[in-house]
Design a protein around this motif. Structure first.
Motif, PDB file in Angstrom:
ATOM      1  N   UNK A  33       0.581  -0.751  -0.041  1.00 47.28           N
ATOM      2  CA  UNK A  33       0.111   0.091   0.010  1.00 47.28           C
ATOM      3  C   UNK A  33       1.048   0.900   0.520  1.00 47.28           C
ATOM      4  N   UNK A  34       1.697   1.058   0.882  1.00 50.10           N
ATOM      5  CA  UNK A  34       2.725   2.782   0.053  1.00 50.10           C
ATOM      6  C   UNK A  34       3.560   2.263  -0.895  1.00 50.10           C
ATOM      7  N   UNK A  35       3.893   1.750  -1.293  1.00 52.73           N
ATOM      8  CA  UNK A  35       4.081   1.824  -2.891  1.00 52.73           C
ATOM      9  C   UNK A  35       3.073   2.208  -3.720  1.00 52.73           C
ATOM     10  N   UNK A  36       1.774   2.097  -3.594  1.00 52.49           N
ATOM     11  CA  UNK A  36       0.778   2.619  -4.325  1.00 52.49           C
ATOM     12  C   UNK A  36       0.951   3.568  -4.203  1.00 52.49           C
ATOM     13  N   UNK A  37       0.098   4.104  -2.658  1.00 43.49           N
ATOM     14  CA  UNK A  37       0.723   5.412  -2.172  1.00 43.49           C
ATOM     15  C   UNK A  37       1.046   6.284  -2.367  1.00 43.49           C
ATOM     16  N   UNK A  38       2.640   6.149  -2.574  1.00 40.52           N
ATOM     17  CA  UNK A  38       3.681   6.927  -2.485  1.00 40.52           C
ATOM     18  C   UNK A  38       3.593   7.845  -4.014  1.00 40.52           C
ATOM     19  N   UNK A  39       3.564   7.319  -4.947  1.00 43.60           N
ATOM     20  CA  UNK A  39       3.981   8.417  -6.558  1.00 43.60           C
ATOM     21  C   UNK A  39       2.209   8.931  -6.440  1.00 43.60           C
ATOM     22  N   UNK A  40       1.103   8.578  -5.764  1.00 41.86           N
ATOM     23  CA  UNK A  40       0.128   9.010  -5.514  1.00 41.86           C
ATOM     24  C   UNK A  40      -0.156  10.727  -4.965  1.00 41.86           C
ATOM     25  N   UNK A  41       0.661  10.257  -3.603  1.00 41.49           N
ATOM     26  CA  UNK A  41       0.882  11.480  -3.092  1.00 41.49           C
ATOM     27  C   UNK A  41       2.028  12.696  -3.743  1.00 41.49           C
ATOM     28  N   UNK A  42       3.310  12.048  -3.652  1.00 40.61           N
ATOM     29  CA  UNK A  42       4.419  12.882  -4.871  1.00 40.61           C
ATOM     30  C   UNK A  42       3.659  13.696  -5.659  1.00 40.61           C
ATOM     31  N   UNK A  43       2.667  12.774  -7.294  1.00 40.19           N
ATOM     32  CA  UNK A  43       1.629  14.166  -7.864  1.00 40.19           C
ATOM     33  C   UNK A  43       1.258  14.929  -7.003  1.00 40.19           C
ATOM     34  N   UNK A  44       0.815  14.716  -5.786  1.00 41.07           N
ATOM     35  CA  UNK A  44      -0.155  15.725  -5.102  1.00 41.07           C
ATOM     36  C   UNK A  44       0.436  16.898  -5.045  1.00 41.07           C
ATOM     37  N   UNK A  45       1.739  16.634  -3.766  1.00 43.14           N
ATOM     38  CA  UNK A  45       2.877  17.166  -3.876  1.00 43.14           C
ATOM     39  C   UNK A  45       3.240  18.103  -5.119  1.00 43.14           C
ATOM     40  N   UNK A  46       3.915  17.711  -6.426  1.00 41.45           N
ATOM     41  CA  UNK A  46       4.222  17.940  -7.157  1.00 41.45           C
ATOM     42  C   UNK A  46       3.573  19.326  -7.886  1.00 41.45           C
TER      43      UNK A  46
END
Length: 291
Positions: A33-46
């Motif tokens: 779940x961390x591996x899934x959420x990390x790029x999703x959160x990174x995209x929002x932060x970007x």
């Protein structure tokens, strides 16, 4: 009393107690779940760091392309960033987007808002921990009616951080639910400061505009705060002073004519590339150090 252990065969083929297998499976699920959420959160932060809108003209799930494909329906930058990550080898995210159920994709508008809220809380807490560490702070605030027709007051804290840098950081908008009189603004401000785990008695300055509800020396917001802590000196916002000075000077005919000529002069050069080049060449000829 004898203790019985139930042994099951793990995926590795080794028999292990059931509690160990369950614990291992839970840990593996958390890691995935961390591996899934990390790029999703990174995209929002970007998107937040670059002031890029997350959503586009077509952001319903029916308009989303297959994971890794290019968008053709005007979806937002958030969805495009996720597909960019899949195209660049993020197989875990690609598998998730292709196989997840509709209520567990973590990319819906609701999930985006929840992640944005979590990021905001994390940023605010980082700022507030720095304020608490250095104890003293000043308040800068202004209230206005937004497009939602609600009176809101923006709260900014001015403080010196651990590296002795003077910082002014926005904290939040406060809904002026009780009204816009001095006492009403004082009540919502006091509640907000208390909810942020700050002590109003550590306030050493106040910065507002000159409207009577905040600057009044008897019932204004600044006076209410001074009644609690006499060291929280009120200073009329210098940017607001400058704005008032410019507005007032426009009533003078000569100043008004100067502003009109400056505006026409800017139009004269901005609307022609040739004239713009001539202006730049003339400036460099007279001021070569500006190159």
């Amino acid at each position: 009393m004898p203790v019985f252990n139930i042994f099951l065969s793990h995926s590795s083929g080794i028999s292990q107690p059931i509690n160990v297998i369950i614990d291992t499976n839970v840990k593996e699920k958390i890691i995935k779940n961390h591996q899934i959420l990390r790029p999703i959160v990174d995209a929002i932060i970007f998107c937040g760091q670059t002031n890029t809108p997350l959503r586009g003209h077509r952001d319903g799930s029916q308009y989303f392309p297959e994971a890794g494909e290019y968008s053709k329906c005007g979806t937002g930058c958030f969805n495009k960033l996720l597909n960019f990550a899949v195209r660049n080898g993020n197989d875990v995210l690609g598998s998730h987007l292709n196989n997840c159920s509709k209520n567990a994709s973590y990319i819906s508008k609701t999930s985006q808002n929840e992640i944005i809220k979590c990021c905001g809380e994390e940023i605010s807490e980082s700022i507030l921990s720095e304020v608490r560490k250095n104890v003293f702070f000043s308040i800068i605030a202004d209230e206005a009616c937004g497009s939602s027709t609600k009176e809101q007051m923006s709260l900014v804290l001015r403080f010196v951080d651990s590296d002795f840098n003077i910082r002014e950081d926005f904290i939040q908008f406060i809904h002026c639910s009780e009204g816009v009189k001095g006492k009403d603004l004082f009540n919502v401000l006091l509640n907000c400061v208390s909810n942020l785990n700050l002590d109003i008695k550590n306030c050493r300055g106040q910065g507002y505009d000159g409207v009577s509800s905040v600057s009044g020396y008897i019932n204004g917001l600044s006076a209410q705060v001074l009644n609690i802590t006499s060291k929280a000196l009120y200073i009329h916002c210098h940017s607001h002073r400058l704005n008032l000075s410019v507005c007032e000077s426009c009533n003078v005919q000569l100043v008004s004519e100067v502003f009109n000529k400056v505006r026409k002069l800017s139009y004269f050069f901005n609307y022609s590339e040739n004239r713009q080049k001539f202006l730049e060449a003339s400036i460099l000829e007279r001021e070569p150090q500006m190159h």
